[in-house]
Design a protein around this motif. Sequence first.
Motif, PDB file in Angstrom:
ATOM      1  N   ALA A  14     -16.963  11.260 -10.892  1.00 33.95           N
ATOM      2  CA  ALA A  14     -18.391  11.461 -10.670  1.00 33.95           C
ATOM      3  C   ALA A  14     -18.680  12.871 -10.195  1.00 33.95           C
ATOM      4  CB  ALA A  14     -18.918  10.438  -9.664  1.00 33.95           C
ATOM      5  N   VAL A  15     -17.889  13.352  -9.242  1.00 33.40           N
ATOM      6  CA  VAL A  15     -18.098  14.703  -8.728  1.00 33.40           C
ATOM      7  C   VAL A  15     -17.940  15.731  -9.839  1.00 33.40           C
ATOM      8  CG1 VAL A  15     -17.127  16.474  -7.235  1.00 33.40           C
ATOM      9  CG2 VAL A  15     -17.508  14.190  -6.340  1.00 33.40           C
ATOM     10  N   THR A  16     -16.890  15.564 -10.650  1.00 32.26           N
ATOM     11  CA  THR A  16     -16.638  16.511 -11.742  1.00 32.26           C
ATOM     12  C   THR A  16     -17.801  16.567 -12.706  1.00 32.26           C
ATOM     13  OG1 THR A  16     -14.278  16.110 -11.604  1.00 32.26           O
ATOM     14  CG2 THR A  16     -15.076  17.096 -13.630  1.00 32.26           C
ATOM     15  N   VAL A  17     -18.271  15.386 -13.114  1.00 31.42           N
ATOM     16  CA  VAL A  17     -19.294  15.364 -14.140  1.00 31.42           C
ATOM     17  C   VAL A  17     -20.674  15.666 -13.566  1.00 31.42           C
ATOM     18  CG1 VAL A  17     -20.314  14.010 -15.997  1.00 31.42           C
ATOM     19  CG2 VAL A  17     -17.905  13.801 -15.496  1.00 31.42           C
ATOM     20  N   LEU A  18     -20.929  15.295 -12.333  1.00 31.63           N
ATOM     21  CA  LEU A  18     -22.187  15.678 -11.711  1.00 31.63           C
ATOM     22  C   LEU A  18     -22.318  17.187 -11.654  1.00 31.63           C
ATOM     23  CD1 LEU A  18     -22.460  13.096  -8.796  1.00 31.63           C
ATOM     24  CD2 LEU A  18     -24.178  13.468 -10.580  1.00 31.63           C
ATOM     25  N   PHE A  19     -21.215  17.846 -11.396  1.00 32.48           N
ATOM     26  CA  PHE A  19     -21.220  19.305 -11.372  1.00 32.48           C
ATOM     27  C   PHE A  19     -21.553  19.854 -12.746  1.00 32.48           C
ATOM     28  CE2 PHE A  19     -20.320  23.437  -9.805  1.00 32.48           C
ATOM     29  CZ  PHE A  19     -19.701  24.125 -10.830  1.00 32.48           C
ATOM     30  N   ARG A  72     -17.570   4.434 -17.332  1.00 33.38           N
ATOM     31  CA  ARG A  72     -18.805   3.656 -17.192  1.00 33.38           C
ATOM     32  C   ARG A  72     -19.158   3.480 -15.721  1.00 33.38           C
ATOM     33  NH1 ARG A  72     -18.312  -2.299 -17.935  1.00 33.38           N
ATOM     34  NH2 ARG A  72     -18.922  -2.411 -15.766  1.00 33.38           N
ATOM     35  N   LYS A  73     -18.155   3.173 -14.918  1.00 34.97           N
ATOM     36  CA  LYS A  73     -18.413   2.973 -13.490  1.00 34.97           C
ATOM     37  C   LYS A  73     -18.887   4.256 -12.826  1.00 34.97           C
ATOM     38  CE  LYS A  73     -15.404  -0.988 -13.027  1.00 34.97           C
ATOM     39  NZ  LYS A  73     -14.332  -1.669 -12.340  1.00 34.97           N
ATOM     40  N   SER A  74     -18.367   5.381 -13.274  1.00 32.89           N
ATOM     41  CA  SER A  74     -18.827   6.644 -12.700  1.00 32.89           C
ATOM     42  C   SER A  74     -20.270   6.925 -13.105  1.00 32.89           C
ATOM     43  CB  SER A  74     -17.910   7.799 -13.125  1.00 32.89           C
ATOM     44  OG  SER A  74     -18.091   8.121 -14.487  1.00 32.89           O
ATOM     45  N   LEU A  75     -20.642   6.551 -14.331  1.00 38.70           N
ATOM     46  CA  LEU A  75     -22.036   6.698 -14.763  1.00 38.70           C
ATOM     47  C   LEU A  75     -22.952   5.787 -13.957  1.00 38.70           C
ATOM     48  CD1 LEU A  75     -21.426   6.849 -18.615  1.00 38.70           C
ATOM     49  CD2 LEU A  75     -22.210   8.728 -17.178  1.00 38.70           C
ATOM     50  N   GLU A  93     -23.720  -1.899 -23.933  1.00 39.71           N
ATOM     51  CA  GLU A  93     -24.650  -2.973 -23.597  1.00 39.71           C
ATOM     52  C   GLU A  93     -24.916  -3.016 -22.098  1.00 39.71           C
ATOM     53  OE1 GLU A  93     -23.694  -6.284 -27.068  1.00 39.71           O
ATOM     54  OE2 GLU A  93     -22.412  -6.201 -25.293  1.00 39.71           O
ATOM     55  N   VAL A  94     -23.853  -2.868 -21.312  1.00 41.46           N
ATOM     56  CA  VAL A  94     -23.993  -2.908 -19.847  1.00 41.46           C
ATOM     57  C   VAL A  94     -24.862  -1.755 -19.363  1.00 41.46           C
ATOM     58  CG1 VAL A  94     -22.740  -2.654 -17.660  1.00 41.46           C
ATOM     59  CG2 VAL A  94     -21.834  -4.146 -19.450  1.00 41.46           C
ATOM     60  N   LEU A  95     -24.617  -0.561 -19.908  1.00 39.71           N
ATOM     61  CA  LEU A  95     -25.392   0.609 -19.488  1.00 39.71           C
ATOM     62  C   LEU A  95     -26.846   0.509 -19.922  1.00 39.71           C
ATOM     63  CD1 LEU A  95     -22.748   3.399 -20.152  1.00 39.71           C
ATOM     64  CD2 LEU A  95     -23.561   2.592 -17.929  1.00 39.71           C
ATOM     65  N   GLU A  96     -27.072  -0.065 -21.099  1.00 38.54           N
ATOM     66  CA  GLU A  96     -28.454  -0.256 -21.547  1.00 38.54           C
ATOM     67  C   GLU A  96     -29.199  -1.208 -20.604  1.00 38.54           C
ATOM     68  OE1 GLU A  96     -31.131  -2.340 -25.036  1.00 38.54           O
ATOM     69  OE2 GLU A  96     -28.946  -2.478 -25.130  1.00 38.54           O
ATOM     70  N   LYS A  97     -28.560  -2.309 -20.250  1.00 37.85           N
ATOM     71  CA  LYS A  97     -29.188  -3.280 -19.354  1.00 37.85           C
ATOM     72  C   LYS A  97     -29.487  -2.674 -17.990  1.00 37.85           C
ATOM     73  CE  LYS A  97     -27.255  -7.393 -21.574  1.00 37.85           C
ATOM     74  NZ  LYS A  97     -26.279  -8.500 -21.474  1.00 37.85           N
ATOM     75  N   LEU A 100     -29.543   2.846 -18.094  1.00 32.72           N
ATOM     76  CA  LEU A 100     -28.878   4.149 -18.100  1.00 32.72           C
ATOM     77  C   LEU A 100     -28.626   4.702 -19.496  1.00 32.72           C
ATOM     78  CD1 LEU A 100     -26.291   3.463 -15.259  1.00 32.72           C
ATOM     79  CD2 LEU A 100     -28.387   4.820 -15.106  1.00 32.72           C
ATOM     80  N   MET A 101     -28.615   3.831 -20.502  1.00 32.64           N
ATOM     81  CA  MET A 101     -28.402   4.272 -21.883  1.00 32.64           C
ATOM     82  C   MET A 101     -29.563   3.777 -22.743  1.00 32.64           C
ATOM     83  SD  MET A 101     -25.222   3.494 -24.538  1.00 32.64           S
ATOM     84  CE  MET A 101     -24.073   4.671 -23.788  1.00 32.64           C
ATOM     85  N   ASN A 102     -29.986   4.615 -23.664  1.00 30.87           N
ATOM     86  CA  ASN A 102     -31.032   4.207 -24.591  1.00 30.87           C
ATOM     87  C   ASN A 102     -30.521   3.087 -25.491  1.00 30.87           C
ATOM     88  OD1 ASN A 102     -32.851   6.040 -23.573  1.00 30.87           O
ATOM     89  ND2 ASN A 102     -32.414   7.615 -25.090  1.00 30.87           N
ATOM     90  N   PRO A 103     -31.396   2.219 -25.958  1.00 33.13           N
ATOM     91  CA  PRO A 103     -30.962   1.040 -26.728  1.00 33.13           C
ATOM     92  C   PRO A 103     -30.519   1.337 -28.155  1.00 33.13           C
ATOM     93  CG  PRO A 103     -33.349   1.086 -26.554  1.00 33.13           C
ATOM     94  CD  PRO A 103     -32.845   2.184 -25.668  1.00 33.13           C
ATOM     95  N   ASP A 104     -30.710   2.570 -28.628  1.00 32.06           N
ATOM     96  CA  ASP A 104     -30.370   2.893 -30.017  1.00 32.06           C
ATOM     97  C   ASP A 104     -28.950   3.452 -30.157  1.00 32.06           C
ATOM     98  OD1 ASP A 104     -31.031   5.184 -28.668  1.00 32.06           O
ATOM     99  OD2 ASP A 104     -32.526   5.880 -30.109  1.00 32.06           O
ATOM    100  N   TYR A 105     -27.989   2.873 -29.427  1.00 33.99           N
ATOM    101  CA  TYR A 105     -26.596   3.279 -29.594  1.00 33.99           C
ATOM    102  C   TYR A 105     -26.066   2.744 -30.921  1.00 33.99           C
ATOM    103  CZ  TYR A 105     -26.324  -1.275 -27.206  1.00 33.99           C
ATOM    104  OH  TYR A 105     -26.518  -2.580 -26.837  1.00 33.99           O
ATOM    105  N   LYS A 106     -24.987   3.373 -31.418  1.00 33.45           N
ATOM    106  CA  LYS A 106     -24.466   3.057 -32.743  1.00 33.45           C
ATOM    107  C   LYS A 106     -22.970   2.767 -32.688  1.00 33.45           C
ATOM    108  CE  LYS A 106     -28.422   4.463 -34.588  1.00 33.45           C
ATOM    109  NZ  LYS A 106     -29.418   3.491 -35.091  1.00 33.45           N
ATOM    110  N   VAL A 107     -22.496   2.013 -33.668  1.00 35.55           N
ATOM    111  CA  VAL A 107     -21.063   1.871 -33.917  1.00 35.55           C
ATOM    112  C   VAL A 107     -20.659   3.031 -34.815  1.00 35.55           C
ATOM    113  CG1 VAL A 107     -19.291   0.453 -35.037  1.00 35.55           C
ATOM    114  CG2 VAL A 107     -21.112  -0.633 -33.695  1.00 35.55           C
ATOM    115  N   TYR A 108     -19.526   3.702 -34.503  1.00 32.85           N
ATOM    116  CA  TYR A 108     -19.151   4.834 -35.349  1.00 32.85           C
ATOM    117  C   TYR A 108     -17.732   4.754 -35.928  1.00 32.85           C
ATOM    118  CZ  TYR A 108     -16.550   7.177 -31.515  1.00 32.85           C
ATOM    119  OH  TYR A 108     -15.655   7.515 -30.533  1.00 32.85           O
ATOM    120  N   MET A 109     -16.869   3.877 -35.393  1.00 31.31           N
ATOM    121  CA  MET A 109     -15.544   3.719 -35.993  1.00 31.31           C
ATOM    122  C   MET A 109     -14.847   2.500 -35.418  1.00 31.31           C
ATOM    123  SD  MET A 109     -13.186   6.725 -34.326  1.00 31.31           S
ATOM    124  CE  MET A 109     -12.737   6.725 -32.587  1.00 31.31           C
ATOM    125  N   PHE A 110     -13.671   2.216 -36.002  1.00 27.49           N
ATOM    126  CA  PHE A 110     -12.836   1.089 -35.587  1.00 27.49           C
ATOM    127  C   PHE A 110     -11.396   1.576 -35.458  1.00 27.49           C
ATOM    128  CE2 PHE A 110     -16.249  -0.284 -38.382  1.00 27.49           C
ATOM    129  CZ  PHE A 110     -16.913  -1.207 -37.594  1.00 27.49           C
TER     130      PHE A 110
END
Length: 280
Positions: A14-19, A72-75, A93-97, A100-110
Amino acid sequence: MKSKFWALVIGLVAVTVLFSGCTTNNPSNNKDILVVYSCGGPTEAVSEVNSEFEKEYGVEIRFTGAAAGTLRKSLEAGAYADVFLPRSVMHSEVLEKAGLMNPDYKVYMFTDWVIVTPKGNPKEISTMEDLLRNDVKVYTNTKSTIPAKNAMAPKAELIDKIYEKTSKDHDCYRKMMMDVVNSNTDAALVERRLTTLNGVAGNVEVIDLPRETMAPQIGIFSVGVMSYSKQKELAYKYQEFLLSEKAQNILQKHGFITLNSKEGQYIFENYYPQYLSLNN
């Protein structure tokens, strides 16, 4: 003790990314800055995608790769990112609920797991059950972030037996892969991406496994824009770029199954129909 450990890990991230987030609106070298979080597995692939995005849009990406759950927990704890690329859709899904995340997230690979053997497959291994044969030496890596037992949860009972007979339990997948290359072991279970590493690609045999062996959420990756992003326009360009032919070709080169491939479309439609609407 575990709670203290995770608190420390999350705090450090969290500290790293907040910076990093504090500098988002103060570009260095007159460049806009985009803060990107990604699960650790595709780090090499995503880093190459990031380089191409930087060239195309003249921006700087500040990238953090780590376990998706930890990120995710740091976010959730207040760390800053513009875009998050977790393994699974669950984290998005957890972040959207949580708003913290917009609902238009996408699947991009497997992704998928495979059996690897030395070149030529001298023990003629073709199934996971073959790894239990007395004449087959198996190496494992139970301490990895995502061990085979978690990745292939439907086969957990069989994998437990493989763990019991292992000749060596590595603390690093890369070291284990080189042991396969050098014929120090007859087989190992790994994520396909590891077969594309320098020194490994072309020097091992890869045995495909049925898709049904995969734990569903471990086999899929999503990308979403954080709701509080200060660079939303750029963040959405990044999300779109990740689904472009250029980026998808890079991901495929690193051993992932891309959304735009025939195999990716088959997997999406047949194993993840509940998420098809995300990409419409």
